[in-house]
Motif scaffolding. Sequence first.
Motif, PDB file in Angstrom:
ATOM      1  N   VAL A  77     -84.063 -39.206  -7.881  1.00  7.58           N
ATOM      2  CA  VAL A  77     -82.730 -39.073  -7.307  1.00  7.58           C
ATOM      3  C   VAL A  77     -81.837 -40.144  -7.926  1.00  7.58           C
ATOM      4  N   ASP A  88     -73.464 -40.229   0.652  1.00 11.67           N
ATOM      5  CA  ASP A  88     -73.530 -40.142  -0.808  1.00 11.67           C
ATOM      6  C   ASP A  88     -74.971 -40.007  -1.276  1.00 11.67           C
ATOM      7  N   ALA A 142     -76.358 -36.568  -0.450  1.00 11.08           N
ATOM      8  CA  ALA A 142     -75.838 -35.563  -1.382  1.00 11.08           C
ATOM      9  C   ALA A 142     -76.608 -35.614  -2.699  1.00 11.08           C
ATOM     10  N   ALA A 143     -76.938 -36.820  -3.157  1.00  6.99           N
ATOM     11  CA  ALA A 143     -77.711 -36.959  -4.394  1.00  6.99           C
ATOM     12  C   ALA A 143     -79.117 -36.385  -4.230  1.00  6.99           C
ATOM     13  N   ASP A 182     -79.940 -33.954  -2.088  1.00  8.57           N
ATOM     14  CA  ASP A 182     -79.758 -32.494  -2.039  1.00  8.57           C
ATOM     15  C   ASP A 182     -79.602 -31.915  -3.443  1.00  8.57           C
ATOM     16  N   GLU A 183     -78.818 -32.599  -4.276  1.00  6.57           N
ATOM     17  CA  GLU A 183     -78.588 -32.116  -5.644  1.00  6.57           C
ATOM     18  C   GLU A 183     -79.886 -32.121  -6.451  1.00  6.57           C
ATOM     19  N   THR A 184     -80.678 -33.151  -6.272  1.00  5.50           N
ATOM     20  CA  THR A 184     -81.957 -33.235  -6.979  1.00  5.50           C
ATOM     21  C   THR A 184     -82.905 -32.141  -6.501  1.00  5.50           C
ATOM     22  N   ALA A 231     -82.148 -29.316  -5.337  1.00  6.48           N
ATOM     23  CA  ALA A 231     -81.670 -28.013  -5.809  1.00  6.48           C
ATOM     24  C   ALA A 231     -82.242 -27.667  -7.185  1.00  6.48           C
ATOM     25  N   ALA A 232     -82.655 -28.698  -7.937  1.00  4.06           N
ATOM     26  CA  ALA A 232     -83.214 -28.475  -9.273  1.00  4.06           C
ATOM     27  C   ALA A 232     -84.722 -28.234  -9.233  1.00  4.06           C
ATOM     28  N   TRP A 260     -82.612 -37.107   6.095  1.00  6.50           N
ATOM     29  CA  TRP A 260     -82.600 -35.770   5.487  1.00  6.50           C
ATOM     30  C   TRP A 260     -83.414 -34.800   6.352  1.00  6.50           C
TER      31      TRP A 260
END
Length: 197
Positions: free
Chosen positions: A38, A50, A53-54, A56-58, A60-61, A81
């Motif tokens: 992350v 913040d 969100a990072a 969640d973005e990780t 998603a991959a 989380w």
Amino acid sequence: MTTNESGPTIVIVPGLRGHVEEHWQTILATTIAGTLTVPVSSDSNASLDDRMAALDETLAAVPGRALLVAHSAGVVITAHWAQRHPGTDRIAGALLAAPPDLEAPLPAGNLSPQALTELGWTPVPRGPLPFPSIVAAGTNDPLASYAAVARLADAWGSRLVNLGEVGHLNPASGYGEWPAAVELIEELTAAAATVGS
């Protein structure tokens, strides 16, 4: 070299200071194939939102399930989380190393209790985690008493592993490599496979 071809994707969740070259999480990421980390903003005072969100973005991959490997404030991120994603099956398990006690005053050089609250870090969630988890902690961590960590592990439903006198399990405490991390990850991976079968 360790590989993780058939199991969940390892996702490293760093603490407040983020990527540290000599840290065991950084070393681990180079030894397990496909591991994701992350990203952390250069702002060491980043808000919890913040950092969430990072994460969640990780996630998603990640094509399938993830196994979180969190250290320090990364453990608190993981707990928040999980609270925001009840019933999730995206997470196969979590290794939660050296969680800090953010609700007690931290040593000089760390954020104040007021700042941590304003940035969303506290109160720390104490509901059971919806995935298998291991809390690994030392008895002489300057950021949390072992008793405080034991209470968190109990509230989260985590297996607690006493690491002895390892400080905060970071380069300042002499870690560096932490070979036991691989064994604990393998234990969680095996538990996830049993649950999934």
